[in-house]
Design a protein around this motif. Structure first.
Motif, PDB file in Angstrom:
ATOM      1  N   ASP A   1     -70.711 -92.343  16.274  1.00 52.16           N
ATOM      2  CA  ASP A   1     -70.308 -92.488  14.878  1.00 52.16           C
ATOM      3  C   ASP A   1     -70.528 -93.889  14.333  1.00 52.16           C
ATOM      4  O   ASP A   1     -70.828 -94.063  13.147  1.00 52.16           O
TER       5      ASP A   1
ATOM      6  N   LYS B   1     -76.648 -88.848  14.580  1.00 57.16           N
ATOM      7  CA  LYS B   1     -75.703 -87.727  14.646  1.00 57.16           C
ATOM      8  C   LYS B   1     -76.123 -86.566  13.756  1.00 57.16           C
ATOM      9  O   LYS B   1     -75.297 -85.832  13.229  1.00 57.16           O
TER      10      LYS B   1
ATOM     11  N   GLU C   1     -74.770 -84.837   9.953  1.00 61.58           N
ATOM     12  CA  GLU C   1     -73.656 -85.622   9.434  1.00 61.58           C
ATOM     13  C   GLU C   1     -74.139 -86.937   8.836  1.00 61.58           C
ATOM     14  O   GLU C   1     -73.580 -87.433   7.859  1.00 61.58           O
TER      15      GLU C   1
ATOM     16  N   LEU D   1     -65.921 -82.337   5.406  1.00 62.15           N
ATOM     17  CA  LEU D   1     -64.911 -82.588   6.424  1.00 62.15           C
ATOM     18  C   LEU D   1     -63.663 -81.730   6.205  1.00 62.15           C
ATOM     19  O   LEU D   1     -63.044 -81.266   7.166  1.00 62.15           O
TER      20      LEU D   1
ATOM     21  N   ILE E   1     -63.955 -80.101  14.935  1.00 61.51           N
ATOM     22  CA  ILE E   1     -63.876 -81.327  14.144  1.00 61.51           C
ATOM     23  C   ILE E   1     -62.795 -82.224  14.732  1.00 61.51           C
ATOM     24  O   ILE E   1     -61.699 -81.770  15.060  1.00 61.51           O
TER      25      ILE E   1
ATOM     26  N   TYR F   1     -64.218 -88.206  12.864  1.00 57.25           N
ATOM     27  CA  TYR F   1     -65.407 -87.936  12.041  1.00 57.25           C
ATOM     28  C   TYR F   1     -65.277 -88.579  10.662  1.00 57.25           C
ATOM     29  O   TYR F   1     -66.278 -88.849   9.998  1.00 57.25           O
TER      30      TYR F   1
ATOM     31  N   SER G   1     -67.125 -91.544   8.575  1.00 55.66           N
ATOM     32  CA  SER G   1     -68.270 -91.431   7.666  1.00 55.66           C
ATOM     33  C   SER G   1     -67.898 -91.647   6.208  1.00 55.66           C
ATOM     34  O   SER G   1     -68.782 -91.920   5.380  1.00 55.66           O
TER      35      SER G   1
END
Length: 635
Positions: free
Chosen positions: A159, A199, A202, A376, A383, A387, A390
């Motif tokens: 991430d 990734k 995403e 999201l 999930i 995350y 982002s």
């Protein structure tokens, strides 16, 4: 970093209060230096406390530090049996660092922390070009003090590099807006291409906002704007597509299996396991299907609860996800303010020309927040709360731009009220979020509430108008302190705690179990490690699931074959392939970890045929908590 200021929106009333012995530009440069140094210190402080972090990615970084092909493909082991279930960009940074400095916790984690510094600098550069250097400093500080950033930029998941590249794309787009600079838009496409290779889909969540901002605000005819966006899309395809083509042209027999795919095809991984399957709730996230079932059928046969396997950390699917559970602690502090700021900035600039840079930035950062936030919030599949890293840059950017625009227009009661709600309301919301962990620093919580209420009342009053600049500055300062104290405290507490496994979470020690989940993070078995170190085969052992193999690789320093990949259900190897490898003496041992917390067949789900053949053919022995079959000693 050079900045071209929007002179219409430069906060002259703040500049005039600065000491005269330094010019405004010198103060701005000094502020940036202080911000970046503080970010370096904060993010590098005791960084090895996280050890190997997520063993899954640590094993891949270790493999990449010793083998260039493993580095290129993101292999889990140095002999390239199978990759991790993500593209390799994040492994490149950590693997190259390991090749230069030797693989250890510091060489793996320090590049991640430096990515935080780069992201803060890029966000500063983007926002400063829109609303002035001090607004850029505020945006950079908010990003650095966001708890999820303090967590993931000190961890070894993909991430960090993905968000850095998304921020770079936003910065390049801001650079492209004032003069319709196609070159900068192309660089944005290149950054998105590598974000995709970090990734996958995403990393592209920011793309619609970038395109919309340029199509609306770039000072050039529509045909030229469409052409520039198309050229940037081509740049994206080239910068991401070369790796896809490489995996297609490289003979599958001489490269690692693409983990997570059903047919050893990279695009199958992109569109399936890590793409639409994850959003629509068909991603099995490594829990394994029934025995003997592999590939696409594996995902179809898994049973999910109402939130799938995505319910880690007390989260719930829907509008409330970003504000509740672990999401609330990681990102929810300023999300309401950033959304309100997007609306108010567009309202303030509604009469501006089409090419207005501030409104273009609101489309860019606000659009990024809305698009990514909706995905999201409503995705059904696996999930994790982290995350939400982002959306940390657009939250920080819109909060700062909103404060700046409302401050400039505070002579009007509507915008003065908006500023009071934006700043004071954020403090009140922090008080509410902290109340969910009310036993931790209760004095801080109530101090924030007092600051927020006093600041909101002061900002709404007429005495904060231009004629009372000192009062206005005191009120906005108090309000910002109340708004940022909560997330800052949680970020600092996060840095003070060790984090390991597949689901790290933020906050103090008593709160770090909100979203923690280990994913078979292996404990050490010294006798087994010694046994594997004494082997001289290509793979010291084979074991089901990549997470188990990763732990053995890190503790023994040997290559371990991960049967079935991360989920245990990838069709690699087949029984016949495994028999051939055993016959050619490529694998020394087959290992089954005895885990009483799992039901029968957990370890070998998806490849029970291999487990059955091994059990019927070779003699078992017990080594610590593992059952070990010597593949060179048949019954």
């Amino acid at each position: 970093m050079t900045t071209t200021l929007n002179t219409e929106s430069a906060p002259a009333d703040i500049d005039s209060t600065l000491p005269t012995w330094l010019t405004a530009s010198a103060w701005n440069r000094l502020g940036l230096v202080v911000l970046l140094i503080a970010t370096v210190v904060m993010y590098l402080w005791n960084i090895t406390t996280n050890g190997m972090g997520n063993q899954f990615y640590a094993a891949a970084a270790q493999a990449g530090s010793t083998n260039w092909e493993a580095l290129l493909f993101g292999s889990l082991d140095p002999h390239n049996f199978i990759t991790v279930d993500k593209p390799p960009v994040s492994q490149w940074a950590m693997g190259v660092s390991g090749q230069i400095f030797g693989f250890n916790s510091a060489s793996m984690m320090i590049p991640q922390a430096l990515m935080a510094v780069a992201a803060v600098a890029l966000l500063y550069g983007a926002v400063a070009r829109v609303s002035g250097p001090r607004t850029g400093l505020l945006a950079g500080a908010v990003l650095a003090l966001t708890p999820v950033a303090a967590l993931m930029f000190r961890f070894n998941n993909p991430d960090a590099v993905m968000v850095l590249l998304m921020t770079a794309a936003a910065y390049c787009t801001v650079r492209a807006l004032p003069q319709a600079g196609a070159k900068w838009l192309v660089w944005a496409g290149v950054a998105l291409g590598f974000a995709f290779l970090a990734k996958m889909l995403e990393g592209l969540m920011v793309a619609p906002a970038l395109a919309a901002a340029y199509l609306v605000a770039a000072p050039t005819p529509l045909r030229a704007r469409l052409r520039d966006v198309l050229v940037a899309a081509v740049a994206f395809v080239v910068s991401a597509g070369w790796f896809v083509v490489l995996t297609l042209l490289w003979p599958a027999s001489s490269r690692p299996y693409i983990a997570g795919s059903t047919d050893n095809n990279f695009m199958n991984l992109v569109l399936g396991y890590n793409g639409f399957a994850r959003v629509l709730g068909r991603n099995h996230m490594g829990f394994g299907p029934p025995d003997h079932v592999v590939g696409a059928a594996a995902g179809a046969q898994l049973s999910h609860g109402p939130d799938g396997f995505g319910g880690f950390g007390g989260q719930s699917q829907g509008w409330s996800r970003l504000f509740s559970g672990e999401f609330g602690f990681e990102i929810g502090w300023l999300v309401p303010a950033a959304l309100l700021a997007t609306v108010l900035v567009v309202l303030i600039r509604r009469r501006a020309p089409r090419t207005d840079l501030v409104r273009g930035a609101a489309i860019l950062f606000g659009g990024w927040l809305v698009v990514d936030g909706l995905v999201l919030s409503f995705m059904h599949g696996t999930i994790h709360a982290y995350y939400c890293l982002s959306i940390a840059p657009p939250v920080a950017a819109m909060f700062a731009i909103g404060v700046h625009e409302l401050w400039r227009h505070r002579e009007k009661w509507l915008y003065r009220a908006g500023l009071a709600v934006l700043v004071g309301g954020s403090g009140v919301w922090s008080w509410w979020v902290l109340g969910r962990n009310g036993d931790w620093l209760p004095g801080l919580r109530w101090t924030i509430l007092v600051f927020a209420v006093v600041a909101a009342i002061a900002l709404f009053g007429r005495w904060t108008a231009e004629s009372r600049r000192a009062v206005a500055l005191g009120a906005i300062g108090l309000g910002l302190l109340g708004a940022l104290a909560g997330p800052a405290a949680y970020a600092i507490a996060t840095i003070g705690q060790p984090h390991q496994g597949g689901g790290p979470s933020v906050g103090p020690a008593q709160a770090t179990r909100h979203g923690g989940f280990g994913f078979d993070q292996s404990s050490d078995n010294a006798d087994l490690d010694a046994m594997l170190k004494d082997t001289n085969t290509e793979w010291s052992a084979a074991i089901s699931r990549s997470s188990s193999a990763a732990g053995l690789e890190l503790s023994s320093g040997t290559a371990v074959m991960a049967i079935g990949g991360f989920s245990g259900s990838d069709p690699a190897p087949t029984l016949s392939q495994f028999k051939d490898d055993v016959a050619q003496h490529k694998v020394a041992y087959y290992i089954v970890v005895n885990n009483p917390g799992r039901g029968p067949g957990w370890t070998n789900r998806g490849h029970a045929d291999i487990a059955d053949w091994v059990a019927a053919t070779f003699r078992p022995s017990t080594v610590g908590d593992a059952t070990v079959y010597n593949l060179s000693a048949p019954k």
